[in-house]
Design a protein around this motif. Structure first.
Motif, short mmCIF file in Angstrom:
data_model
loop_
_atom_site.label_atom_id
_atom_site.label_comp_id
_atom_site.label_asym_id
_atom_site.label_seq_id
_atom_site.Cartn_x
_atom_site.Cartn_y
_atom_site.Cartn_z
N GLY A 15 34.61 43.09 34.67
CA GLY A 15 35.75 44.01 35.94
C GLY A 15 36.24 42.94 36.55
O GLY A 15 37.04 42.84 37.53
N ILE A 16 35.26 41.48 37.52
CA ILE A 16 35.33 40.76 38.87
C ILE A 16 36.89 39.90 37.96
O ILE A 16 37.61 40.00 39.50
CB ILE A 16 34.98 39.90 38.76
N LYS A 17 37.09 39.72 36.92
CA LYS A 17 37.41 39.03 36.16
C LYS A 17 39.24 39.50 36.39
O LYS A 17 40.30 39.00 36.56
CB LYS A 17 37.61 38.34 34.87
N HIS A 18 38.89 40.95 35.68
CA HIS A 18 40.01 41.52 35.86
C HIS A 18 40.95 41.65 37.62
O HIS A 18 42.04 41.38 36.60
CB HIS A 18 40.02 42.91 35.34
N THR A 19 40.63 41.74 38.09
CA THR A 19 40.81 42.13 39.29
C THR A 19 41.37 40.65 39.67
O THR A 19 42.35 40.57 40.25
CB THR A 19 40.01 42.75 40.51
N GLU A 20 40.56 39.66 39.95
CA GLU A 20 41.20 38.50 40.05
C GLU A 20 42.02 38.28 39.07
O GLU A 20 43.46 37.81 39.82
CB GLU A 20 40.19 37.46 39.61
N ALA A 21 42.20 38.08 37.69
CA ALA A 21 43.62 38.05 36.79
C ALA A 21 44.84 39.09 37.24
O ALA A 21 45.66 37.89 37.92
CB ALA A 21 43.25 38.49 35.51
N ALA A 22 44.58 40.27 38.15
CA ALA A 22 45.72 40.88 38.68
C ALA A 22 46.39 40.57 40.12
O ALA A 22 47.50 40.13 39.88
CB ALA A 22 45.40 42.25 38.29
N VAL A 23 45.42 39.71 40.50
CA VAL A 23 45.83 39.45 41.69
C VAL A 23 47.19 37.81 41.93
O VAL A 23 47.78 37.95 42.09
CB VAL A 23 44.62 39.33 42.27
N THR A 24 45.71 36.93 40.95
CA THR A 24 47.03 35.88 40.19
C THR A 24 48.21 35.93 39.82
O THR A 24 48.62 35.42 40.28
CB THR A 24 46.42 34.29 39.41
N ALA A 25 48.30 36.81 39.41
CA ALA A 25 49.75 37.33 38.08
C ALA A 25 50.19 38.05 39.06
O ALA A 25 51.49 37.95 37.93
CB ALA A 25 48.86 37.97 36.68
N ALA A 26 50.42 38.65 40.25
CA ALA A 26 50.86 39.78 40.56
C ALA A 26 52.53 39.12 41.52
O ALA A 26 52.53 37.42 41.55
CB ALA A 26 50.17 40.54 42.09
#
Length: 314
Positions: free
Chosen positions: A155-166
């Motif tokens: 879950g933590i990785k998903h949030t950070e991936a969504a942020v960095t790919a935005a």
């Protein structure tokens, strides 16, 4: 600016709302029910009800608020019992909010034309348990998490991936360290502080797990600064004094006027704590806050838990 704060009644949200208002912003603060409306108004926010997992509602509510900035502070940790052997179960709702909730809010922020998106993340045990005792944001996350914490790390990785790919919006992820202070587990009336006072939190093995703390007010101020500062990136929001369990836990006992913590061999503690709990006590790595101090212009009022812990008795 107009700021939509999702999760405005949580540990960060409560001190953050008045900080944002004092900075001159209009705050639209969400909670899961109307029971918090009066409290949010008292803090200076316009209350709205939001289910972060309901995509249509998120799009409608955020769209109606027309914010310049969206901040994701939603979690489901109220009443958590801290069962380390069933860690993912304890964080099940929070993990949903880190995945679907983050996706919904980010979609809504982009749809309404918001300029900035800030999401809560976490640092400490997610760091890879290799190399130096303290890691910065460029270091990898744990590639071999304990079975009890795999879903939470995902879950933590998903949030950070969504942020960095935005794209089309400036997006930041704030990796908070372990909270202490009012409204947290290590605060007046908190479950974890009660465990320490009862000497139910021992030093396990050599106590070599390195923890990074942050006072809840310092974490809120870093979040307020991120509204207008910092490039899109991931930031460690921690104090400047990462320390092993063998150092900070006896100190906390001393501050509280409690006899020193018990010491338990690792082999004896593992069946009680699980692999994740054993990692926390013996092997996790701390986090470096240089990026947040440099790019956000943030200096914690409590640069060390050593002075911060003393506020727990006042």
């Amino acid at each position: 600016m107009r700021i939509f704060l999702a999760g405005a009644t949580g540990a960060i949200g409560r001190p953050l709302v008045p900080m944002l208002v004092a900075d001159g912003h209009t705050v639209i603060g969400s909670s899961r029910g109307h029971t918090h409306d009066d409290a949010l108004r008292a803090l200076g926010a316009e209350p709205v009800v939001l289910d972060g997992l309901d995509r249509a509602q998120v799009l409608d509510v955020v769209g109606a608020a027309a914010p310049d900035v969206v901040i994701h502070q939603m979690s489901g940790l109220a009443g958590s019992g801290g069962d380390l052997r069933h860690f993912d179960d304890e964080f099940a709702v929070t993990n949903e909010l880190r995945v679907a909730g983050a996706d919904n809010l980010l979609e809504a922020a982009r749809a309404v034309g918001a300029k900035r998106f800030i999401a809560a993340s976490y640092t400490g045990w997610p760091n890879a348990r290799t190399g130096a005792s303290v890691h910065d944001e460029s270091a990898p996350l744990d590639a071999d998490p304990a079975p009890e914490s795999r879903l939470t790390l995902a879950g933590i990785k998903h949030t950070e991936a969504a942020v960095t790919a935005a794209t089309g919006i400036d997006a930041l992820a704030l990796r908070y360290g372990t909270f202490y202070g009012p409204g947290t587990g290590i605060g007046p009336g908190g479950d974890q502080l009660a465990m320490v006072k009862a000497r139910r939190l021992p030093v396990v093995g050599g106590g070599g797990g390195v923890w990074s703390f942050v006072h809840i007010a310092d974490a809120a101020r870093a979040t307020a600064l991120a509204v207008g500062r910092g490039r899109p990136a991931i930031y460690n929001i921690t104090d400047s004094d990462p320390a092993p369990v063998s150092v900070w836990l006896p100190y906390l006992h001393e501050v509280l006027g409690v006899r020193p913590p018990r010491r338990v061999p690792a082999w004896l503690a593992r069946p009680l704590l699980g692999r994740h709990g054993l990692n926390l006590m013996t092997a996790v790595r701390g986090s470096d806050n240089t990026r947040a101090r440099t790019e956000l212009g943030w200096e914690p009022d409590h640069p060390s838990w050593r002075d911060g812990f003393r506020t727990l008795t006042t």
